[in-house]
Scaffold this motif. Structure first.
Motif, PDB file in Angstrom:
ATOM      1  N   ASN A 225       0.812  -1.222   0.000  1.00 50.34           N
ATOM      2  CA  ASN A 225       0.000   0.000   0.000  1.00 50.34           C
ATOM      3  C   ASN A 225       0.844   1.270   0.000  1.00 50.34           C
ATOM      4  N   GLN A 226       2.102   1.161   0.461  1.00 49.73           N
ATOM      5  CA  GLN A 226       2.968   2.341   0.517  1.00 49.73           C
ATOM      6  C   GLN A 226       3.991   2.369  -0.608  1.00 49.73           C
ATOM      7  N   HIS A 227       3.843   1.469  -1.587  1.00 54.59           N
ATOM      8  CA  HIS A 227       4.830   1.415  -2.658  1.00 54.59           C
ATOM      9  C   HIS A 227       4.815   2.718  -3.448  1.00 54.59           C
ATOM     10  N   LEU A 228       5.986   3.107  -3.945  1.00 53.71           N
ATOM     11  CA  LEU A 228       6.125   4.396  -4.622  1.00 53.71           C
ATOM     12  C   LEU A 228       5.219   4.522  -5.843  1.00 53.71           C
TER      13      LEU A 228
ATOM     14  N   ASN B 160     -10.872  19.891  -8.436  1.00 57.53           N
ATOM     15  CA  ASN B 160     -11.583  18.734  -8.955  1.00 57.53           C
ATOM     16  C   ASN B 160     -12.300  17.973  -7.835  1.00 57.53           C
ATOM     17  N   ALA B 161     -13.333  17.225  -8.212  1.00 55.00           N
ATOM     18  CA  ALA B 161     -14.070  16.393  -7.259  1.00 55.00           C
ATOM     19  C   ALA B 161     -13.310  15.088  -7.074  1.00 55.00           C
ATOM     20  N   CYS B 162     -12.216  15.148  -6.317  1.00 56.54           N
ATOM     21  CA  CYS B 162     -11.373  13.972  -6.129  1.00 56.54           C
ATOM     22  C   CYS B 162     -10.703  14.043  -4.771  1.00 56.54           C
ATOM     23  N   GLY B 163     -10.084  12.938  -4.382  1.00 50.43           N
ATOM     24  CA  GLY B 163      -9.392  12.905  -3.106  1.00 50.43           C
ATOM     25  C   GLY B 163      -8.919  11.507  -2.766  1.00 50.43           C
ATOM     26  N   SER B 164      -8.304  11.372  -1.594  1.00 52.10           N
ATOM     27  CA  SER B 164      -7.813  10.092  -1.102  1.00 52.10           C
ATOM     28  C   SER B 164      -8.195   9.965   0.364  1.00 52.10           C
ATOM     29  N   LEU B 165      -8.471   8.743   0.793  1.00 51.83           N
ATOM     30  CA  LEU B 165      -8.818   8.495   2.188  1.00 51.83           C
ATOM     31  C   LEU B 165      -8.645   7.026   2.477  1.00 51.83           C
ATOM     32  N   GLU B 166      -8.817   6.664   3.757  1.00 48.89           N
ATOM     33  CA  GLU B 166      -8.745   5.263   4.141  1.00 48.89           C
ATOM     34  C   GLU B 166     -10.133   4.716   4.389  1.00 48.89           C
ATOM     35  N   ILE B 167     -10.396   3.536   3.844  1.00 51.24           N
ATOM     36  CA  ILE B 167     -11.641   2.811   4.105  1.00 51.24           C
ATOM     37  C   ILE B 167     -11.251   1.504   4.776  1.00 51.24           C
ATOM     38  N   ASN B 168     -11.598   1.368   6.042  1.00 57.32           N
ATOM     39  CA  ASN B 168     -11.226   0.159   6.797  1.00 57.32           C
ATOM     40  C   ASN B 168      -9.718  -0.108   6.710  1.00 57.32           C
ATOM     41  N   ASP B 169      -8.919   0.949   6.934  1.00 55.23           N
ATOM     42  CA  ASP B 169      -7.457   0.856   6.929  1.00 55.23           C
ATOM     43  C   ASP B 169      -6.865   0.544   5.558  1.00 55.23           C
TER      44      ASP B 169
ATOM     45  N   ASN C  47     -10.219   5.735  -9.536  1.00 58.09           N
ATOM     46  CA  ASN C  47     -11.230   5.190  -8.627  1.00 58.09           C
ATOM     47  C   ASN C  47     -10.869   3.763  -8.249  1.00 58.09           C
ATOM     48  N   TYR C  48     -10.028   3.639  -7.229  1.00 60.02           N
ATOM     49  CA  TYR C  48      -9.630   2.297  -6.812  1.00 60.02           C
ATOM     50  C   TYR C  48      -9.324   2.222  -5.321  1.00 60.02           C
ATOM     51  N   LEU C  49      -9.491   1.015  -4.811  1.00 59.62           N
ATOM     52  CA  LEU C  49      -9.140   0.669  -3.435  1.00 59.62           C
ATOM     53  C   LEU C  49      -7.888  -0.190  -3.492  1.00 59.62           C
ATOM     54  N   LEU C  50      -6.910   0.127  -2.656  1.00 64.06           N
ATOM     55  CA  LEU C  50      -5.628  -0.564  -2.662  1.00 64.06           C
ATOM     56  C   LEU C  50      -5.530  -1.448  -1.424  1.00 64.06           C
ATOM     57  N   SER C  51      -5.405  -2.751  -1.645  1.00 66.58           N
ATOM     58  CA  SER C  51      -5.347  -3.700  -0.538  1.00 66.58           C
ATOM     59  C   SER C  51      -4.541  -4.909  -0.970  1.00 66.58           C
ATOM     60  N   ALA C  52      -3.445  -5.195  -0.282  1.00 65.22           N
ATOM     61  CA  ALA C  52      -2.601  -6.322  -0.675  1.00 65.22           C
ATOM     62  C   ALA C  52      -3.356  -7.643  -0.592  1.00 65.22           C
ATOM     63  N   THR C  53      -4.228  -7.770   0.404  1.00 69.25           N
ATOM     64  CA  THR C  53      -4.951  -9.019   0.613  1.00 69.25           C
ATOM     65  C   THR C  53      -6.455  -8.765   0.551  1.00 69.25           C
TER      66      THR C  53
ATOM     67  N   GLN D 225     -18.632  -0.071  -2.196  1.00 70.81           N
ATOM     68  CA  GLN D 225     -19.611   0.241  -3.235  1.00 70.81           C
ATOM     69  C   GLN D 225     -20.441   1.460  -2.856  1.00 70.81           C
ATOM     70  N   LYS D 226     -20.915   1.490  -1.616  1.00 73.10           N
ATOM     71  CA  LYS D 226     -21.738   2.611  -1.150  1.00 73.10           C
ATOM     72  C   LYS D 226     -20.955   3.912  -1.174  1.00 73.10           C
ATOM     73  N   PHE D 227     -19.669   3.821  -0.801  1.00 76.06           N
ATOM     74  CA  PHE D 227     -18.827   5.015  -0.791  1.00 76.06           C
ATOM     75  C   PHE D 227     -18.725   5.611  -2.186  1.00 76.06           C
ATOM     76  N   TYR D 228     -18.403   4.775  -3.177  1.00 76.81           N
ATOM     77  CA  TYR D 228     -18.248   5.298  -4.534  1.00 76.81           C
ATOM     78  C   TYR D 228     -19.577   5.766  -5.121  1.00 76.81           C
ATOM     79  N   LEU D 229     -20.650   5.066  -4.840  1.00 76.08           N
ATOM     80  CA  LEU D 229     -21.961   5.490  -5.335  1.00 76.08           C
ATOM     81  C   LEU D 229     -22.352   6.839  -4.746  1.00 76.08           C
ATOM     82  N   ALA D 230     -22.008   7.068  -3.480  1.00 74.01           N
ATOM     83  CA  ALA D 230     -22.313   8.351  -2.842  1.00 74.01           C
ATOM     84  C   ALA D 230     -21.564   9.498  -3.511  1.00 74.01           C
ATOM     85  N   LYS D 231     -20.439   9.173  -4.158  1.00 70.22           N
ATOM     86  CA  LYS D 231     -19.654  10.172  -4.895  1.00 70.22           C
ATOM     87  C   LYS D 231     -20.114  10.292  -6.348  1.00 70.22           C
ATOM     88  N   GLY D 232     -21.154   9.517  -6.717  1.00 75.25           N
ATOM     89  CA  GLY D 232     -21.616   9.520  -8.105  1.00 75.25           C
ATOM     90  C   GLY D 232     -20.741   8.705  -9.025  1.00 75.25           C
TER      91      GLY D 232
END
Length: 265
Positions: A20-23, A40-49, A62-68, A79-86
């Protein structure tokens, strides 16, 4: 569970811990941050770490980054998070090749790395010119054309976005020309002693002439001059870009996957 857990060899377990921290992904976080500053209507945040990016109107980010893998309730929340953003489409980028929640597309990528041990000689007929913020129109035109985007390079917001990416000491972009004709672009994003070779694109009339390899060699030389000890990049698995990187000394350290999903409102 959304994903089917797989056994990771020891060398991949280390990559998993730092995935998750790779360059290569910090570069996306850098770009999203610049685009957000540009309004722009964009940003970054953590969803469940887990790191997530969003950019309404630009699916790449528009992606979630998770090694596992993560749980089905987690997936529903995403899904709900992205739908709330349209946003109706998003990706899960992971080291795991399979997932039980059926994606409509899965892409496979090589993550490549290289330790820099000595200076490299580079000779070419190509001309590499470093772009500054005033070159945003040129940057936008070549980037969007090279990556076959439908965005209008003359759009004021698009120009503002590209201008925000230029002029940073840790992000260098070069216009590549041959006898005055634009061949393409290449870039390099850095942090501490590591550099990521990014956005190497050759325009269609100049493809299959070895110019992509020369863009790699040029950035290897620049990285050596700037004192970087480690380089990284990514490319479609087994694709020509991956092969070109390997011929220049890069090694495939792992493969990662982008699972694409489409949500219904």
């Amino acid at each position: 569970m959304l994903g089917t857990s797989v056994y990771l060899p020891r060398f991949l377990r280390k990559i998993s811990m730092n995935f998750n921290q790779h360059l290569i992904f910090e570069y996306d976080a850098f770009r999203v941050a610049q685009f957000a500053q540009a309004g722009n209507a964009c940003g970054s945040l953590e969803i469940n770490d887990k790191q997530a990016h969003f950019f309404k109107g630009l699916d790449y980010f528009n992606y979630l980054l998770s090694a596992t893998s993560f749980t089905q309730p987690d997936f529903i929340n995403v899904q709900k998070f992205y739908l709330a953003k349209g946003i109706k489409r998003f990706k899960w980028i992971t080291l795991e090749p399979n997932c039980s929640h059926q994606p409509f597309l899965t892409e496979r990528f090589d993550l490549l790395e290289m330790n820099v041990s000595k200076s490299t000689e580079f000779h070419s007929d190509l001309d590499f010119s470093l772009l500054e913020p005033t070159h945003a129109p040129c940057y936008a035109r070549l980037y969007l054309k090279g990556f076959k985007s439908i965005s209008d390079p003359a759009n004021p917001q698009v120009l503002t976005n590209f201008k925000k990416l230029l002029g940073h000491s840790n992000h260098k972009v070069w216009r590549v020309q041959l006898k005055g004709c634009s061949v393409g672009l290449c870039a390099m994003f850095s942090k501490k002693q590591e550099a990521f070779l990014s956005a190497g694109v050759v325009l269609k009339p100049f493809q299959k002439r070895g110019f992509h390899k020369e863009m790699i060699a040029f950035r290897l030389q620049q990285a050596t001059k700037l004192g970087f000890s480690k380089l990284c990049s990514w490319a479609y698995a087994d694709g020509i870009s991956s092969l070109n990187l390997q011929q220049q000394g890069f090694k495939v350290c792992t493969t990662f996957y982008a699972h694409h999903f489409s949500s219904k409102a």
